[in-house]
Write a protein that holds these residues in place. Structure first.
Motif, PDB file in Angstrom:
ATOM      1  N   SER A 165       0.816  -1.208   0.000  1.00  0.00           N
ATOM      2  CA  SER A 165       0.000   0.000   0.000  1.00  0.00           C
ATOM      3  C   SER A 165       0.852   1.260   0.000  1.00  0.00           C
ATOM      4  O   SER A 165       0.459   2.296  -0.526  1.00  0.00           O
ATOM      5  CB  SER A 165      -0.928  -0.011   1.219  1.00  0.00           C
ATOM      6  OG  SER A 165      -1.800   1.089   1.215  1.00  0.00           O
ATOM      7  N   SER A 208      -9.408 -16.875  -0.776  1.00  0.00           N
ATOM      8  CA  SER A 208      -9.730 -15.479  -0.494  1.00  0.00           C
ATOM      9  C   SER A 208      -8.467 -14.682  -0.186  1.00  0.00           C
ATOM     10  O   SER A 208      -8.290 -13.551  -0.661  1.00  0.00           O
ATOM     11  CB  SER A 208     -10.705 -15.400   0.686  1.00  0.00           C
ATOM     12  OG  SER A 208     -11.029 -14.060   0.985  1.00  0.00           O
ATOM     13  N   THR A 234      -5.320 -15.394  -1.104  1.00  0.00           N
ATOM     14  CA  THR A 234      -4.471 -15.310  -2.297  1.00  0.00           C
ATOM     15  C   THR A 234      -4.990 -14.266  -3.277  1.00  0.00           C
ATOM     16  O   THR A 234      -4.214 -13.480  -3.844  1.00  0.00           O
ATOM     17  CB  THR A 234      -4.382 -16.683  -2.992  1.00  0.00           C
ATOM     18  OG1 THR A 234      -3.893 -17.648  -2.057  1.00  0.00           O
ATOM     19  CG2 THR A 234      -3.442 -16.621  -4.188  1.00  0.00           C
ATOM     20  N   GLU A 235      -6.287 -14.235  -3.487  1.00  0.00           N
ATOM     21  CA  GLU A 235      -6.880 -13.259  -4.409  1.00  0.00           C
ATOM     22  C   GLU A 235      -6.585 -11.836  -3.946  1.00  0.00           C
ATOM     23  O   GLU A 235      -6.233 -10.965  -4.758  1.00  0.00           O
ATOM     24  CB  GLU A 235      -8.390 -13.473  -4.510  1.00  0.00           C
ATOM     25  CG  GLU A 235      -8.779 -14.728  -5.275  1.00  0.00           C
ATOM     26  CD  GLU A 235     -10.277 -14.965  -5.246  1.00  0.00           C
ATOM     27  OE1 GLU A 235     -10.983 -14.208  -4.531  1.00  0.00           O
ATOM     28  OE2 GLU A 235     -10.747 -15.907  -5.919  1.00  0.00           O
ATOM     29  N   ARG A 236      -6.719 -11.591  -2.675  1.00  0.00           N
ATOM     30  CA  ARG A 236      -6.502 -10.233  -2.151  1.00  0.00           C
ATOM     31  C   ARG A 236      -5.031  -9.832  -2.195  1.00  0.00           C
ATOM     32  O   ARG A 236      -4.703  -8.681  -2.465  1.00  0.00           O
ATOM     33  CB  ARG A 236      -7.065 -10.138  -0.723  1.00  0.00           C
ATOM     34  CG  ARG A 236      -8.569  -9.969  -0.727  1.00  0.00           C
ATOM     35  CD  ARG A 236      -9.239 -10.366   0.576  1.00  0.00           C
ATOM     36  NE  ARG A 236     -10.682 -10.084   0.485  1.00  0.00           N
ATOM     37  CZ  ARG A 236     -11.538 -10.847  -0.173  1.00  0.00           C
ATOM     38  NH1 ARG A 236     -11.110 -11.936  -0.786  1.00  0.00           N
ATOM     39  NH2 ARG A 236     -12.819 -10.516  -0.234  1.00  0.00           N
ATOM     40  N   HIS A 252      -2.745 -10.997  -4.352  1.00  0.00           N
ATOM     41  CA  HIS A 252      -2.358 -10.803  -5.751  1.00  0.00           C
ATOM     42  C   HIS A 252      -2.945  -9.513  -6.321  1.00  0.00           C
ATOM     43  O   HIS A 252      -2.301  -8.829  -7.128  1.00  0.00           O
ATOM     44  CB  HIS A 252      -2.799 -12.005  -6.584  1.00  0.00           C
ATOM     45  CG  HIS A 252      -1.980 -13.232  -6.318  1.00  0.00           C
ATOM     46  ND1 HIS A 252      -2.286 -14.472  -6.843  1.00  0.00           N
ATOM     47  CD2 HIS A 252      -0.863 -13.416  -5.568  1.00  0.00           C
ATOM     48  CE1 HIS A 252      -1.388 -15.360  -6.432  1.00  0.00           C
ATOM     49  NE2 HIS A 252      -0.528 -14.749  -5.662  1.00  0.00           N
ATOM     50  N   SER A 253      -4.158  -9.175  -5.914  1.00  0.00           N
ATOM     51  CA  SER A 253      -4.766  -7.937  -6.417  1.00  0.00           C
ATOM     52  C   SER A 253      -4.011  -6.705  -5.934  1.00  0.00           C
ATOM     53  O   SER A 253      -4.083  -5.643  -6.554  1.00  0.00           O
ATOM     54  CB  SER A 253      -6.233  -7.847  -5.992  1.00  0.00           C
ATOM     55  OG  SER A 253      -6.341  -7.692  -4.588  1.00  0.00           O
ATOM     56  N   ALA A 254      -3.265  -6.849  -4.836  1.00  0.00           N
ATOM     57  CA  ALA A 254      -2.457  -5.739  -4.318  1.00  0.00           C
ATOM     58  C   ALA A 254      -1.043  -5.742  -4.905  1.00  0.00           C
ATOM     59  O   ALA A 254      -0.226  -4.904  -4.531  1.00  0.00           O
ATOM     60  CB  ALA A 254      -2.381  -5.814  -2.795  1.00  0.00           C
ATOM     61  N   GLY A 255      -0.767  -6.680  -5.794  1.00  0.00           N
ATOM     62  CA  GLY A 255       0.544  -6.729  -6.433  1.00  0.00           C
ATOM     63  C   GLY A 255       1.607  -7.425  -5.612  1.00  0.00           C
ATOM     64  O   GLY A 255       2.811  -7.236  -5.855  1.00  0.00           O
TER      65      GLY A 255
END
Length: 476
Positions: free
Chosen positions: A62, A81, A83-85, A87-90
């Motif tokens: 962030s 859940s 892993t998705e979060r 990865h979405s944050a890079g």
């Protein structure tokens, strides 16, 4: 905190530790259950957040820094859940799946901003679950400058010495958020960040400052640590190093709403700042400021780079008012991130009069932020001749900064604002007076990148030159 502006985009941090899913169920309560004396919650909203070591990594990302996360999850929906979060944050993840244990999950039931209940779903990971993590970590060390160990005593960091030794051999700083009453497990780390309760569980209750410092320094020496950062809640933070005076920073929170994950934010900001090349003192100051922000949020939360920069600017007194170019560039980057329109004007403003005030108010209404660039003394002398300016640069800027319509004031020594316009690239360039577009200095620069150029009339037909001449007696 003057001059602190870390290049987080150049920082790379590796996080190893216990990660978990923080799950929130929100709803209204309006009655007591007939089955037991407990409130009935009508759940209306579900939310998943990544906690533990995952929250550390999210805080790092962030801020705009690079984060890699090593840990263990189960083979379940909660792991998906998480892993998705991430990865979405890079965030790069190297997560091992346990075949027989669930992803650690903490479910909180919240109503009217109050936590009513927490349910934990977890089993401590075994040696077999973590047997490959040390080798994974060792292979990732060449690409980072800071290793963070986030220990929640859930089994991932059963042998922290393996990670510490590998990182120190590679010349990498090791920061540890410790757990338990045996800190000898972290011997040789660069820095530990226990909270006061964790620290006193190891060294005993500290009834005064000197006792805390003495026992902290003894612990540093015993465990071969470089530094110890004790977070103390409403009493702030204390940084201890051998052969240096203690550094105590007061708490910066305006309102404490939820301390969940505050320790994650502290070690994340500290690690990212050190990885970006900041000194330890500056990095601790940033971490303290970030902690004061994140405890004002509900649940496991992160702090963004723009949030932290704005807090630093507030601390420096440069969120509005007189700034230098470096401070202004940080300010306008944050303003643009919020979708704000920037208006720019420039001038000598030697004697501020009603005409100036009126046209600056008009200029401010064209956008969300007004930047006023002021000719420095040498520039005014070249433009206006001998005897000018009447007021030196600092006084002219101070008067302008006091106007409600003006957000930022900065000086420039050039005869024209063209260099500043190229650097700042405002959305609108405004000039006061009866000018055609082509007569406004810098109009080509602004229109070339898609900006607008506007000329506004001075109100009341005022003129600084006329005022000066009247004062000198030319019109008597």
């Amino acid at each position: 905190m003057e001059g602190i502006n870390p290049r987080f985009d150049r920082a790379q941090v590796l996080v190893v530790g216990d990660l978990m899913l923080d799950r929130y169920w929100y709803g209204n309560t309006g009655r007591i259950s007939p089955e037991a004396p407990v409130p009935v919650v009508k759940v209306g909203q579900l939310e998943d957040r990544v906690g533990g070591a995952g929250n550390v990594a999210l805080n790092i990302a962030s801020l705009g820094a690079g984060a890699t996360l090593v840990g263990v999850v189960g083979r379940d929906e909660a792991a998906q859940s998480i892993t998705e979060r991430l990865h979405s944050a890079g965030i790069r993840t190297e997560l091992k799946e346990s075949a027989d244990k669930p992803t650690i999950t903490k479910l909180r039931v919240i109503s009217r901003q109050q936590q009513l209940l927490r349910l934990d779903f977890e089993e401590t990971f075994s040696a077999a679950d973590v047997d490959q993590l040390a080798e994974q970590t060792r292979s990732l060390l060449p690409g980072v400058s800071v290793l963070i160990l986030s220990d929640y005593a859930k089994g991932v960091l059963q042998d922290p010495q393996t990670f510490i030794a590998a990182a120190r051999k590679a010349g990498i700083l090791v920061l540890v958020d410790p757990k338990g009453a045996d800190f000898s497990r972290y011997r040789g780390a660069s820095l530990l960040t226990p909270n006061l309760n964790e620290f006193e569980a190891v060294v005993g209750v500290c009834n005064d400052e000197q006792t805390l410092v003495d026992r902290g320094l003894a612990l540093l020496s015993e465990l071969d640590l470089e530094a110890l950062l004790i977070t103390r809640g409403e009493q702030g933070m204390t940084l201890l190093r051998l052969d240096q005076s203690p550094l105590h920073l007061p708490a910066r929170a305006r309102e404490v709403f939820d301390v969940t994950g505050a320790g994650d934010t502290v070690i994340a900001v500290l690690g990212a700042a050190l990885a970006a090349g900041e000194t330890l003192d500056n990095s601790v100051a940033l971490a303290n400021l970030a902690a004061g922000i994140v405890v004002g949020k509900l649940g496991t939360a992160t702090i963004s780079g723009p949030e932290l920069r704005r807090a630093v600017l507030r601390d420096q007194g440069s969120e509005r008012g007189v700034v230098n170019e470096q401070q202004l560039l940080v300010d306008i980057a944050d303003a643009r991130a919020r979708g704000e329109k920037l208006v720019f004007t420039n001038g000598c403003f030697d004697i501020l009069h009603a005409g100036h005030v009126g046209y600056l108010e008009q200029a401010r209404k064209l956008g969300d932020r007004l930047i006023v660039a002021v000719n420095a003394d040498e520039s005014v002398s070249r433009l206006k001749g001998p005897g000018r300016p009447i007021n030196p640069t600092e006084r002219r800027m101070a008067v302008l900064a006091g106007l409600e319509s003006v957000d930022w004031v900065l000086p420039f020594t050039d005869d024209t604002p063209e260099r500043l316009l190229s650097l700042i690239q405002p959305d609108i360039l405004v000039k006061g007076g009866d000018y055609a577009r082509e007569q406004v200095v810098g109009w080509e620069i602004v229109e070339a990148y898609g900006g607008e150029v506007k000329a506004l009339d001075f109100l009341d037909d005022c003129s600084t030159t006329a005022i000066v001449e009247k004062i000198q007696g030319d019109e008597f």
